[in-house]
Every structure is written in structure tokens, then in C-alpha cells.
Enzyme design. Structure first.
Site, PDB file in Angstrom:
ATOM      1  N   TYR A   3      33.510  16.407  16.601  1.00  0.00           N
ATOM      2  CA  TYR A   3      32.357  16.830  17.317  1.00  0.00           C
ATOM      3  C   TYR A   3      31.925  15.582  18.109  1.00  0.00           C
ATOM      4  O   TYR A   3      31.438  14.455  17.505  1.00  0.00           O
ATOM      5  CB  TYR A   3      31.174  17.079  16.019  1.00  0.00           C
ATOM      6  N   LYS A   7      34.136  20.284  19.557  1.00  0.00           N
ATOM      7  CA  LYS A   7      32.765  20.606  20.079  1.00  0.00           C
ATOM      8  C   LYS A   7      32.166  19.547  20.872  1.00  0.00           C
ATOM      9  O   LYS A   7      31.902  18.422  20.385  1.00  0.00           O
ATOM     10  CB  LYS A   7      31.785  20.890  18.706  1.00  0.00           C
TER      11      LYS A   7
END
Length: 304
Positions: free
Chosen positions: A138, A166
Site C-alpha cells: 500500500y 494499491k
């Protein structure tokens, strides 16, 4: 376990429902998961930024993850956020989430520490060596004060456990450079629900988008389903409506335009009769002026 090659489409970054007095409300949490299934989402991220992981105890985070895995029961992928300040914390939460049936885990570099890129690599490698499960990296500069470079993400994607990224950098051009180099090697989530995103997915890769609270699911879900069918004109219509709604609610670097982003999401969900709950301290609910502005936006886009 749903494999990463089936991680795609529109996913909500779920809120964690707290009662107005701050209690964790697991009944409301199950209702929120039911709502997502009714909306037809393609996956869900639990205990991410929108889930206020930092405001929960370790046991609460485990309970939220466990209930999600049990309640969804394989209907769509469940990826559990296990971000923390130390690798030991991430390892403990990651092992617990996978033992409870999570399809994967997600975590950022440690917030506040501002580690170097080499330190970030070793942080992820230490966790990967200790937690044998699919991992989503992330990149969240707003919450960590570090923006992962393409070179660093390439090193991380080479770790056997890292299957997805992400990429929430506010610099979309940087994301495109990363996707051009790494899009064939990992499952990427970013904002592809735009006319530009259609071309990006066609040419560079990219599999899905993760949005806080699913307020625009009525366009995000059919956008991807139309795109997968090759119905590009339909996908463009949903992309335009999605983009217009998001532009009225979220500014540069994912800042809420009517209050802090999570408080705004939860206030909107309550207006819509959805089980989003209230924010937990240190966040506060929106004031009357912000609520009035948010109501105008929801009416403008046909939600109220």
C-alpha cells in the site's frame, strides 16, 4: 482463499462502524458487509485507512477481520489491512488475519517513521518472510509521508508473497510510469474509473479501484462490468458520473472537501441510511455547515 489473479474490479475500503459513544458495533459491521454484497462489489478491503485501524485496539482489529472473513464466506475477496509501526505488530496481525480466512493482507510502510526506501524494503521483506500469505503493498504518501518510487515497488513486487499494489500516490503520472514497468508483474489498484483509466487498463495494465465507503458503487461496479464485456460506451458513461461525484467530495491527495475524509464518508453513509457508523476520536463528526454542503452533493448526484 481467492487467488490474486481474481482480485479485480470495484472494491470498497470499508469503514469500521463505531456507535455514537465510540463502541465497536459488530452488528452494524455485518450489515455493512451485507450492503456490499447487495451492491455487487468485487472485493473488500478491511481495516485500511477508511477503517480507522489506528483508532482500534489490536483485539478490535482482529475481531473486525475475523467477522469479515466469516460473514463474507468467500462471496468475494477479503483483504485485511494490518499496518503498524513495527514489523512485529504487522506480523502478528497478518498471521491472525490469514488464520481467520483472509484472502490476503495489506500494509503501508510504518507511519510517522519516514523510513528510507532501503528500510521500507527490509520492513516488507521481514514481514513477508514471517507471514506466508498474499500481500498487497500500500503506497499511501498522505498517511506515511513517504512516496514509494517505481524502483522500490519493483524490488517489493519481486518478493514472492507480494502479489498486488494499491498505489494511492496523488501524482498520477508517477503511477503511470510504475504501471508501465510493473503492470504485467502484479495486480494494481488505483483510480481507473475515468475515461483515461479505460485507456490505461487497455495499454498498461491495472485491475481495479478501491474507494472509501462505496459511496459511488452505483457507477464503480457497472463501470468495470461494462469494461470487461467490451461495452466501452457504457463504461464511459459510468466513468463520467463517478468522476463528477468524486470531484465534488474529494480533492487533491484524497482530502475530503466537506470535512476529514473518513468523517465525511460516514456522515454521507448515515444520510443514505447505510451502516457506516460514526468516526472515533481523534476524528470528529461533521458540523452542521459541512453536513449541509454534503447533502447538496448527494442530492446533486441523485443519491438523496
Amino acid at each position: 482463499m481467492i487467488p490474486a489473479d481474481r482480485w479485480r474490479g470495484y472494491w470498497p475500503a470499508a469503514t469500521t462502524p463505531f456507535a455514537q459513544d465510540g463502541r465497536l458495533d459488530l452488528t452494524m459491521w455485518r450489515e455493512q458487509l451485507d450492503l456490499y454484497q447487495e451492491l455487487g462489489v468485487h472485493g473488500v478491503l478491511v481495516n485500511g485507512s477508511s477503517g480507522e485501524w489506528y483508532a482500534q485496539t489490536s483485539q478490535e482489529r482482529r475481531d473486525v477481520a475475523r467477522v469479515a472473513c466469516e460473514h463474507v464466506n468467500g462471496a468475494f475477496p477479503v483483504v485485511v489491512g494490518v499496518s503498524g509501526f513495527t514489523p512485529d505488530t504487522v506480523i502478528d496481525l497478518g498471521r491472525a488475519a490469514l488464520a481467520d480466512g483472509a484472502d490476503g493482507i495489506l500494509f503501508t510502510p510504518p507511519p510517522y517513521a519516514r523510513p528510507t526506501e532501503d528500510e521500507i524494503y527490509h520492513f516488507y521483506r521481514e514481514v513477508a518472510e514471517a507471514v506466508d500469505g498474499p500481500t498487497m503493498v500500500y503506497n499511501w504518501p498522505r498517511g506515511t509521508a513517504v512516496n514509494m518510487s517505481t524502483d522500490l515497488l519493483e524490488r517489493l513486487v519481486a518478493l514472492p508473497q507480494v502479489v498486488s499494489v494499491k498505489d494511492s500516490t496523488p501524482e498520477y503520472g508517477e503511477h503511470l510510469d510504475t504501471l508501465a514497468r510493473l503492470g504485467s508483474r502484479s495486480v494494481f489498484f488505483a483510480n481507473y474509473i475515468t475515461r483515461l483509466g479505460i485507456g490505461v487498463m487497455d495499454q498498461l495494465g491495472g485491475q481495479g479501484s478501491i474507494e472509501g465507503g462505496a459511496l459511488a458503487a452505483q457507477h464503480g461496479v457497472p463501470f468495470f462490468e461494462a469494461y470487461w464485456k467490451g461495452e466501452i460506451d457504457v463504461a464511459r458513461v459510468h466513468a463520467d458520473r463517478y468522476d463528477a461525484q468524486q470531484s465534488d467530495m474529494i480533492g487533491y491527495n484524497f482530502v475530503g472537501l466537506h470535512g476529514s475524509q473518513i468523517s465525511q464518508i460516514k456522515a454521507a453513509m448515515r444520510m443514505l441510511g447505510q451502516p457506516g457508523g460514526w468516526p472515533r476520536r481523534p476524528l470528529r463528526d461533521l458540523d452542521e455547515h459541512a453536513v449541509a454542503g454534503l447533502r447538496i452533493v448527494l442530492e446533486r448526484h441523485g443519491l438523496l
